[in-house]
Design an enzyme around this catalytic site. Structure first.
Site, PDB file in Angstrom:
ATOM      1  N   ASN A 175      32.310 104.129 -12.012  1.00  0.00           N
ATOM      2  CA  ASN A 175      31.754 103.091 -11.142  1.00  0.00           C
ATOM      3  C   ASN A 175      32.857 102.198 -10.591  1.00  0.00           C
ATOM      4  OD1 ASN A 175      32.326 101.676 -13.490  1.00  0.00           O
ATOM      5  ND2 ASN A 175      30.405 100.535 -13.526  1.00  0.00           N
ATOM      6  N   ASP A 187      45.385 104.884 -20.509  1.00  0.00           N
ATOM      7  CA  ASP A 187      45.861 104.128 -19.353  1.00  0.00           C
ATOM      8  C   ASP A 187      45.921 105.103 -18.179  1.00  0.00           C
ATOM      9  OD1 ASP A 187      47.129 102.684 -17.407  1.00  0.00           O
ATOM     10  OD2 ASP A 187      48.909 102.194 -18.589  1.00  0.00           O
ATOM     11  N   ARG A 222      43.030 106.609  -5.700  1.00  0.00           N
ATOM     12  CA  ARG A 222      44.354 106.034  -5.976  1.00  0.00           C
ATOM     13  C   ARG A 222      44.839 106.376  -7.386  1.00  0.00           C
ATOM     14  NH1 ARG A 222      42.135 101.671  -3.018  1.00  0.00           N
ATOM     15  NH2 ARG A 222      41.742 100.429  -4.896  1.00  0.00           N
ATOM     16  N   ASP A 229      20.905  97.261 -11.501  1.00  0.00           N
ATOM     17  CA  ASP A 229      21.837  98.042 -12.306  1.00  0.00           C
ATOM     18  C   ASP A 229      21.124  99.165 -13.040  1.00  0.00           C
ATOM     19  OD1 ASP A 229      24.418  97.043 -11.894  1.00  0.00           O
ATOM     20  OD2 ASP A 229      24.098  95.366 -13.246  1.00  0.00           O
ATOM     21  N   LYS A 254      46.752 104.746 -15.255  1.00  0.00           N
ATOM     22  CA  LYS A 254      47.909 104.589 -14.370  1.00  0.00           C
ATOM     23  C   LYS A 254      49.162 105.234 -14.959  1.00  0.00           C
ATOM     24  CE  LYS A 254      46.168 100.310 -12.324  1.00  0.00           C
ATOM     25  NZ  LYS A 254      46.402  98.860 -12.088  1.00  0.00           N
ATOM     26  N   ARG A 282      39.875 101.680 -20.988  1.00  0.00           N
ATOM     27  CA  ARG A 282      41.215 101.107 -20.908  1.00  0.00           C
ATOM     28  C   ARG A 282      41.744 100.852 -22.313  1.00  0.00           C
ATOM     29  NH1 ARG A 282      40.160  95.670 -17.970  1.00  0.00           N
ATOM     30  NH2 ARG A 282      38.570  95.708 -19.608  1.00  0.00           N
TER      31      ARG A 282
END
Length: 381
Positions: free
Chosen positions: A96, A73, A104, A169, A75, A36
């Site tokens: 993950n 980003d 989406r 994990d 999105k 991100r």
């Protein structure tokens, strides 16, 4: 290196996914960590004991060393298009996100496979894509609790006890790496990519294969021992015991032999038919006897008899051991003028221990170069 030429896009964060990508990087893959723009991988700020190295936590550097960072980003359509361009030239995509999130974002398996039919698409989730647990938070301690792992450790009168390590994990990361490598092998034979999925809950269940199999086949519900519990089914002496100056661990061995070696007549004469049923009583007798001598005294006797015993070491003692030093298990990673010591890959290739001295990347440090390479590639088409 075995994976030289393999390109991995690592969209995961924290531990499970990044640990799988780390192992691939250790084996020679080029790993581009897609993060991100705002803050990057949340692991960057997950400081343990307040430790930082360079621009991020020491934990982040340990699990993301030898990778590149590309900030985007997902999105934003334009930036997602850049990531899709990276997918076209990649061999593996790791994520993950919770079930449904990648779809989406427009980066689900169907879309990724359309962009690159040879891709290996690897996902790790908390509880898989179906079932009532699907949307639960996939976190190591929570999965240990839910899966029954915490009910196996500690003595009977203690609360359920989790392991002190993020074993689910890290084990899930190892399972994911195995799945990725298997699909890369298949692709080498057939030319076809594929999808591999691993969940924390499946991993936690698999970690318990030994006691769970006993239970499933009529062994009875597991019951922690009252004294020095270390395994819910194994008989005495299996466990860790106090000595006059420390602790020692005893694994499987005949009780009568143990009694003879340490000079305890009661143990030496204990009927073999009662070893399992009287586990706690036997362990109590062992504990009382071993507390009268030093660790070095008992270790010398038990080692000489060929019985399975080991000292219980803390980290300072472990690091001072010649056996540890011979492992060459620690490496130094570098970021600018700073250095940090951490573990190295446990894998040896052609007899050589793997080493990756480059620290984790700064957030987005590869953006300029990668964007330039993508523009050049686009111009060539």
């Amino acid at each position: 290196m075995p994976l030289d030429g393999i390109v991995v896009l690592d969209l995961s964060q924290f531990l499970a996914g990044p640990s799988a990508a780390l192992r691939l990087a250790d084996l020679g893959a080029k790993v581009i960590k897609v993060e991100r723009r705002a803050g990057g991988d949340a692991g960057r700020s997950l400081e343990l004991a307040g430790q930082r190295f360079g621009d991020a936590s020491t934990l982040f550097h340990t699990i993301n060393r030898n990778k590149e960072s590309y900030a985007a980003d997902l999105k934003d359509p334009a930036e997602r298009a850049q990531v899709e361009a990276l997918v076209r030239g990649a061999d593996v995509v790791i994520h993950n996100f919770r079930p449904g999130v990648m779809d989406r974002l427009g980066l689900g398996y169907a879309r990724i496979a359309e962009l690159n039919p040879r891709i290996v698409y690897a996902g790790v989730s908390g509880y898989g894509d179906t079932g009532p647990w699907r949307d639960r938070p996939g976190q190591d301690l929570l999965v240990q609790a839910l899966s029954g792992i915490t009910t196996l450790s500690g003595d009977r009168d203690q609360a359920p006890t989790p392991t002190a390590l993020a074993i689910v994990d890290m084990s899930a990361g190892a399972q994911l790496a195995i799945g990725i490598l298997s699909l890369l092998v298949r692709r080498g034979v057939t030319g076809r990519g594929g999808r591999v999925d691993v969940s924390l809950i499946d991993t936690a269940i698999d970690l318990q294969f030994e006691p769970l199999t006993v239970f499933l086949n009529g062994g009875g519900a597991p019951e922690r021992g009252e004294v020095r519990n270390a395994n819910v089914y194994l008989p005495a002496p299996y466990g860790i015991y106090d000595t006059a100056d420390g602790h020692i661990a005893l694994a499987m061995m005949p009780i009568d032999t143990l009694g003879t070696v340490i000079g305890n007549d009661r143990l030496a004469a204990w009927p073999a038919a009662q070893w399992l049923g009287e586990r706690d009583a036997i362990k109590a007798e062992i504990a009382a006897h071993l507390a009268t001598g030093t660790s070095a005294h008992w270790l010398a006797l038990l080692d000489a008899a060929g019985l399975w015993v080991a000292p219980v070491l803390d980290w300072p003692a472990l690091i001072a051991e010649p056996g540890f030093q011979a492992l060459d298990a620690i490496q130094t990673i570098t970021s600018g003028t700073e250095t940090m010591r951490t573990t190295r890959s446990p894998i040896r290739i052609d007899g050589h221990r793997l080493e990756a001295p480059r620290a984790a990347p700064m957030l987005g440090e590869a953006n300029v170069r990668i964007d330039s390479e993508l523009r050049h590639a686009e111009g060539q088409r």
